[in-house]
Design a protein around this motif. Structure first.
Motif, PDB file in Angstrom:
ATOM      1  N   LEU A 160     -33.177 -27.103 -14.513  1.00  0.00           N
ATOM      2  CA  LEU A 160     -32.869 -26.623 -15.863  1.00  0.00           C
ATOM      3  C   LEU A 160     -33.763 -27.272 -16.914  1.00  0.00           C
ATOM      4  CD1 LEU A 160     -28.965 -26.470 -15.695  1.00  0.00           C
ATOM      5  CD2 LEU A 160     -30.540 -24.523 -15.873  1.00  0.00           C
ATOM      6  N   ALA A 161     -34.280 -28.456 -16.596  1.00  0.00           N
ATOM      7  CA  ALA A 161     -35.158 -29.161 -17.541  1.00  0.00           C
ATOM      8  C   ALA A 161     -36.599 -28.676 -17.481  1.00  0.00           C
ATOM      9  CB  ALA A 161     -35.110 -30.662 -17.248  1.00  0.00           C
ATOM     10  N   LEU A 162     -36.927 -27.856 -16.494  1.00  0.00           N
ATOM     11  CA  LEU A 162     -38.313 -27.390 -16.346  1.00  0.00           C
ATOM     12  C   LEU A 162     -38.508 -26.082 -17.110  1.00  0.00           C
ATOM     13  CD1 LEU A 162     -38.851 -28.115 -12.530  1.00  0.00           C
ATOM     14  CD2 LEU A 162     -39.796 -29.398 -14.472  1.00  0.00           C
ATOM     15  N   PRO A 163     -39.533 -25.995 -17.949  1.00  0.00           N
ATOM     16  CA  PRO A 163     -39.698 -24.807 -18.797  1.00  0.00           C
ATOM     17  C   PRO A 163     -40.072 -23.538 -18.034  1.00  0.00           C
ATOM     18  CG  PRO A 163     -41.575 -26.289 -19.045  1.00  0.00           C
ATOM     19  CD  PRO A 163     -40.567 -27.018 -18.222  1.00  0.00           C
ATOM     20  N   ASN A 164     -40.600 -23.684 -16.829  1.00  0.00           N
ATOM     21  CA  ASN A 164     -41.052 -22.494 -16.094  1.00  0.00           C
ATOM     22  C   ASN A 164     -40.104 -22.101 -14.960  1.00  0.00           C
ATOM     23  OD1 ASN A 164     -41.761 -24.774 -14.568  1.00  0.00           O
ATOM     24  ND2 ASN A 164     -43.481 -23.712 -13.589  1.00  0.00           N
ATOM     25  N   VAL A 165     -38.881 -22.615 -14.994  1.00  0.00           N
ATOM     26  CA  VAL A 165     -37.886 -22.270 -13.972  1.00  0.00           C
ATOM     27  C   VAL A 165     -36.660 -21.674 -14.646  1.00  0.00           C
ATOM     28  CG1 VAL A 165     -36.359 -23.142 -12.151  1.00  0.00           C
ATOM     29  CG2 VAL A 165     -38.655 -24.098 -12.410  1.00  0.00           C
ATOM     30  N   SER A 166     -36.150 -20.578 -14.098  1.00  0.00           N
ATOM     31  CA  SER A 166     -34.881 -20.030 -14.582  1.00  0.00           C
ATOM     32  C   SER A 166     -33.920 -19.866 -13.417  1.00  0.00           C
ATOM     33  CB  SER A 166     -35.085 -18.698 -15.312  1.00  0.00           C
ATOM     34  OG  SER A 166     -35.644 -17.724 -14.462  1.00  0.00           O
ATOM     35  N   LEU A 167     -32.662 -20.233 -13.646  1.00  0.00           N
ATOM     36  CA  LEU A 167     -31.607 -20.099 -12.645  1.00  0.00           C
ATOM     37  C   LEU A 167     -30.726 -18.918 -13.031  1.00  0.00           C
ATOM     38  CD1 LEU A 167     -30.406 -23.794 -12.073  1.00  0.00           C
ATOM     39  CD2 LEU A 167     -32.148 -22.523 -10.825  1.00  0.00           C
ATOM     40  N   ARG A 168     -30.557 -17.996 -12.120  1.00  0.00           N
ATOM     41  CA  ARG A 168     -29.691 -16.838 -12.369  1.00  0.00           C
ATOM     42  C   ARG A 168     -28.525 -16.897 -11.370  1.00  0.00           C
ATOM     43  NH1 ARG A 168     -33.445 -11.682 -14.162  1.00  0.00           N
ATOM     44  NH2 ARG A 168     -34.992 -12.881 -15.337  1.00  0.00           N
ATOM     45  N   GLU A 169     -27.423 -17.462 -11.844  1.00  0.00           N
ATOM     46  CA  GLU A 169     -26.231 -17.533 -11.006  1.00  0.00           C
ATOM     47  C   GLU A 169     -25.446 -16.225 -11.128  1.00  0.00           C
ATOM     48  OE1 GLU A 169     -25.040 -22.118 -10.725  1.00  0.00           O
ATOM     49  OE2 GLU A 169     -24.882 -21.367 -12.775  1.00  0.00           O
ATOM     50  N   HIS A 170     -24.599 -15.967 -10.128  1.00  0.00           N
ATOM     51  CA  HIS A 170     -23.825 -14.716 -10.073  1.00  0.00           C
ATOM     52  C   HIS A 170     -24.761 -13.513 -10.186  1.00  0.00           C
ATOM     53  CE1 HIS A 170     -20.310 -17.263 -10.379  1.00  0.00           C
ATOM     54  NE2 HIS A 170     -20.839 -17.815 -11.445  1.00  0.00           N
ATOM     55  N   CYS A 171     -25.888 -13.640  -9.519  1.00  0.00           N
ATOM     56  CA  CYS A 171     -26.918 -12.593  -9.527  1.00  0.00           C
ATOM     57  C   CYS A 171     -27.218 -12.242  -8.070  1.00  0.00           C
ATOM     58  CB  CYS A 171     -28.170 -13.092 -10.245  1.00  0.00           C
ATOM     59  SG  CYS A 171     -29.547 -11.925 -10.255  1.00  0.00           S
ATOM     60  N   GLN A 172     -26.496 -11.278  -7.538  1.00  0.00           N
ATOM     61  CA  GLN A 172     -26.605 -10.953  -6.118  1.00  0.00           C
ATOM     62  C   GLN A 172     -27.807 -10.054  -5.856  1.00  0.00           C
ATOM     63  OE1 GLN A 172     -23.092  -9.326  -4.331  1.00  0.00           O
ATOM     64  NE2 GLN A 172     -23.890  -9.537  -2.268  1.00  0.00           N
ATOM     65  N   VAL A 173     -28.664 -10.512  -4.968  1.00  0.00           N
ATOM     66  CA  VAL A 173     -29.801  -9.704  -4.537  1.00  0.00           C
ATOM     67  C   VAL A 173     -29.325  -8.756  -3.441  1.00  0.00           C
ATOM     68  CG1 VAL A 173     -32.055  -9.770  -3.391  1.00  0.00           C
ATOM     69  CG2 VAL A 173     -31.518 -11.428  -5.185  1.00  0.00           C
ATOM     70  N   THR A 174     -29.600  -7.463  -3.624  1.00  0.00           N
ATOM     71  CA  THR A 174     -29.135  -6.455  -2.658  1.00  0.00           C
ATOM     72  C   THR A 174     -30.265  -5.884  -1.822  1.00  0.00           C
ATOM     73  OG1 THR A 174     -29.320  -4.761  -4.385  1.00  0.00           O
ATOM     74  CG2 THR A 174     -27.165  -5.820  -4.091  1.00  0.00           C
ATOM     75  N   GLY A 175     -31.506  -6.131  -2.225  1.00  0.00           N
ATOM     76  CA  GLY A 175     -32.629  -5.601  -1.461  1.00  0.00           C
ATOM     77  C   GLY A 175     -33.948  -6.001  -2.090  1.00  0.00           C
ATOM     78  N   PHE A 176     -35.019  -5.441  -1.526  1.00  0.00           N
ATOM     79  CA  PHE A 176     -36.370  -5.802  -1.953  1.00  0.00           C
ATOM     80  C   PHE A 176     -37.093  -4.571  -2.495  1.00  0.00           C
ATOM     81  CE2 PHE A 176     -35.026  -8.500   1.554  1.00  0.00           C
ATOM     82  CZ  PHE A 176     -35.200  -9.768   1.021  1.00  0.00           C
ATOM     83  N   ARG A 177     -37.950  -4.811  -3.464  1.00  0.00           N
ATOM     84  CA  ARG A 177     -38.762  -3.729  -4.013  1.00  0.00           C
ATOM     85  C   ARG A 177     -40.144  -3.779  -3.378  1.00  0.00           C
ATOM     86  NH1 ARG A 177     -40.091  -2.835 -10.456  1.00  0.00           N
ATOM     87  NH2 ARG A 177     -40.902  -0.711 -10.259  1.00  0.00           N
ATOM     88  N   HIS A 178     -40.668  -2.601  -3.016  1.00  0.00           N
ATOM     89  CA  HIS A 178     -41.965  -2.509  -2.345  1.00  0.00           C
ATOM     90  C   HIS A 178     -42.946  -1.661  -3.156  1.00  0.00           C
ATOM     91  CE1 HIS A 178     -40.126  -3.974   1.398  1.00  0.00           C
ATOM     92  NE2 HIS A 178     -41.346  -4.081   1.878  1.00  0.00           N
ATOM     93  N   GLU A 179     -44.196  -2.008  -3.011  1.00  0.00           N
ATOM     94  CA  GLU A 179     -45.292  -1.096  -3.345  1.00  0.00           C
ATOM     95  C   GLU A 179     -46.186  -1.065  -2.122  1.00  0.00           C
ATOM     96  OE1 GLU A 179     -47.268  -2.152  -6.952  1.00  0.00           O
ATOM     97  OE2 GLU A 179     -45.418  -2.027  -8.160  1.00  0.00           O
ATOM     98  N   GLY A 180     -46.122   0.029  -1.389  1.00  0.00           N
ATOM     99  CA  GLY A 180     -46.801   0.085  -0.091  1.00  0.00           C
ATOM    100  C   GLY A 180     -46.156  -0.923   0.856  1.00  0.00           C
ATOM    101  N   GLU A 181     -46.990  -1.754   1.475  1.00  0.00           N
ATOM    102  CA  GLU A 181     -46.462  -2.754   2.404  1.00  0.00           C
ATOM    103  C   GLU A 181     -46.173  -4.090   1.711  1.00  0.00           C
ATOM    104  OE1 GLU A 181     -48.990  -3.239   5.786  1.00  0.00           O
ATOM    105  OE2 GLU A 181     -48.281  -1.384   6.722  1.00  0.00           O
ATOM    106  N   ARG A 182     -46.363  -4.136   0.415  1.00  0.00           N
ATOM    107  CA  ARG A 182     -46.182  -5.400  -0.308  1.00  0.00           C
ATOM    108  C   ARG A 182     -44.832  -5.442  -1.009  1.00  0.00           C
ATOM    109  NH1 ARG A 182     -48.951  -9.730  -1.296  1.00  0.00           N
ATOM    110  NH2 ARG A 182     -48.206 -11.048  -3.000  1.00  0.00           N
ATOM    111  N   VAL A 183     -44.136  -6.556  -0.863  1.00  0.00           N
ATOM    112  CA  VAL A 183     -42.905  -6.786  -1.597  1.00  0.00           C
ATOM    113  C   VAL A 183     -43.264  -7.256  -3.000  1.00  0.00           C
ATOM    114  CG1 VAL A 183     -40.848  -8.268  -1.733  1.00  0.00           C
ATOM    115  CG2 VAL A 183     -41.537  -7.287   0.462  1.00  0.00           C
ATOM    116  N   THR A 184     -42.726  -6.562  -4.009  1.00  0.00           N
ATOM    117  CA  THR A 184     -43.105  -6.842  -5.399  1.00  0.00           C
ATOM    118  C   THR A 184     -41.916  -7.266  -6.257  1.00  0.00           C
ATOM    119  OG1 THR A 184     -42.844  -4.516  -5.982  1.00  0.00           O
ATOM    120  CG2 THR A 184     -45.053  -5.261  -5.301  1.00  0.00           C
ATOM    121  N   GLY A 185     -40.782  -7.519  -5.633  1.00  0.00           N
ATOM    122  CA  GLY A 185     -39.626  -7.963  -6.404  1.00  0.00           C
ATOM    123  C   GLY A 185     -38.351  -7.807  -5.616  1.00  0.00           C
ATOM    124  N   VAL A 186     -37.244  -8.079  -6.290  1.00  0.00           N
ATOM    125  CA  VAL A 186     -35.928  -7.956  -5.659  1.00  0.00           C
ATOM    126  C   VAL A 186     -35.053  -7.043  -6.507  1.00  0.00           C
ATOM    127  CG1 VAL A 186     -36.025 -10.190  -4.505  1.00  0.00           C
ATOM    128  CG2 VAL A 186     -35.041 -10.062  -6.803  1.00  0.00           C
TER     129      VAL A 186
END
Length: 365
Positions: A160-186
């Motif tokens: 929490l003290a680091l400026p480039n880190v964010s914690l997202r609690e109660h944030c359920q990941v349900t899958g992955f986002r793709h562009e072609g064969e590359r994963v580009t997010g959740v």
């Protein structure tokens, strides 16, 4: 490296992965389906050693040795930066009446670890509250335990003290986002979080998430139950282990006794049967606990994996997706090495140990 990395899972593996990554990448986002660190990282005992280290493969041993050597400085660093002491407490560990004592001693000689047979009278002298009837003991000096709920709190505060880190609690990941064969997010219940790299560190839930890609990761929930007693400070000077059950002293007199191994899916309900079994083991180890009050009884879900060898590295066929999961009973033990090795691989640094045994390639269905 100006990448955004999303870490899926906020247990000790996910938190320490994020902490180590923060110095090398642009942004780190940690997503957890609940509060960070409230699953197996909170529920475990925190012994900084596999329960029976000689029964594991060299792959687990390599991670364990690196982590054991590193834990004291990790604890000191987190305490200095956050004011929350993870309490890395060096007590040593006695194993009593082992069936495979000869194998343990041979392993210690081979690995140059400070484990040796001791006369049972020496064990009773060192641990006067030990129960009667034990015949043999081996002892390893230098084994510590970490107070895992405090470790998690300290890691959370550091992030929490680091400026480039964010914690997202109660944030359920349900899958992955793709562009072609590359994963580009959740994909989450709150929408998509874009990422240059995604790290799956979701403990017992990691297999379910990877299944959304049609991949079979042999990680499954294995339930473990624990009980906690409150005793006087100094009541138990060393950790003790017999018949698969252990007692761990905290600095303030709390004594942790565990644990069960149950295949019960995602059920985390503490049971009366386990409570009675753990109480019986506690009293056999330390008879004075018969008069002590059980101040806590809980269950957690370990991320069970074949031979307890974690998966650390890129997922073949899905560029941008990485694993750091499947640590089974040794997530707290192996976390420092696993997370440093992971960051070495992602950033292209020289790896601290040979990464080959942990690579996902060839190990996924």
């Amino acid at each position: 490296m100006s990448k955004q990395v999303v870490v899926v899972g906020g247990g000790v593996i996910g938190l320490l992965t994020a902490f180590n990554l923060a110095a090398s990448v642009g942004q780190v986002v940690v997503c957890d389906q609940g509060e960070v660190g409230r699953e197996s990282s909170w529920a475990g005992g925190g012994i900084v050693s596999p329960l029976y280290p000689w029964r594991y493969s060299p792959a687990v041993t390599a991670l364990a040795h690196w982590s054991q050597d590193f834990y004291p400085q990790l604890g000191e660093h987190l305490f200095a930066t956050t004011g929350i002491d993870p309490q890395v407490h060096t007590t040593g560990l006695y194993w009593l009446d082992l069936d495979d004592e000869a194998e343990a001693l041979a392993w210690a000689e081979r690995e140059r670890r400070p484990l040796s047979a001791v006369d049972i009278s020496a064990a009773y002298d060192a641990v006067p509250v030990l129960g009667p009837g034990f015949k043999r003991a081996i002892y390893m000096a230098g084994v510590a335990n970490v107070r895992n709920p405090r470790l998690v709190k300290s890691l959370k505060a550091a992030l929490l003290a680091l400026p480039n880190v964010s914690l997202r609690e109660h944030c359920q990941v349900t899958g992955f986002r793709h562009e072609g064969e590359r994963v580009t997010g959740v994909q989450t219940a709150d929408g998509v979080i874009d990422a240059d790299e995604v790290v799956l560190s979701a403990g017992a839930w990691s297999g379910d998430l990877l299944r959304t890609l049609g991949l079979e990761l042999p990680v499954e929930p294995v339930k473990g139950q624990m009980i906690l007693f409150k005793c006087a400070e100094g009541f138990l000077p060393s950790m003790v282990l017999a018949k698969g059950r252990y007692a761990i002293p905290r600095r303030d007199g709390h004594i942790l006794v565990g644990s069960t191994l149950e295949h019960a899916g995602y059920d985390k309900t503490p049971t009366e049967q386990a409570l009675e079994s753990l109480k019986a083991s506690a009293v056999e180890l330390l008879p004075e606990l018969a008069e002590a009050t059980v101040v806590g009884h809980w269950a957690g879900l370990r991320p069970g994996s074949p031979e307890g060898i974690p998966y650390i590295g890129p997922v073949p066929g899905h560029d941008g997706l990485w694993l750091n999961c499947g640590h089974y009973r040794n997530g707290l033990v192996l976390a420092p090495a696993s997370c440093q090795l992971f960051v070495d691989l992602l950033t292209g640094a020289e790896p601290i140990i040979d990464p080959a045994p942990y690579a996902p390639v060839g190990r996924l269905g």
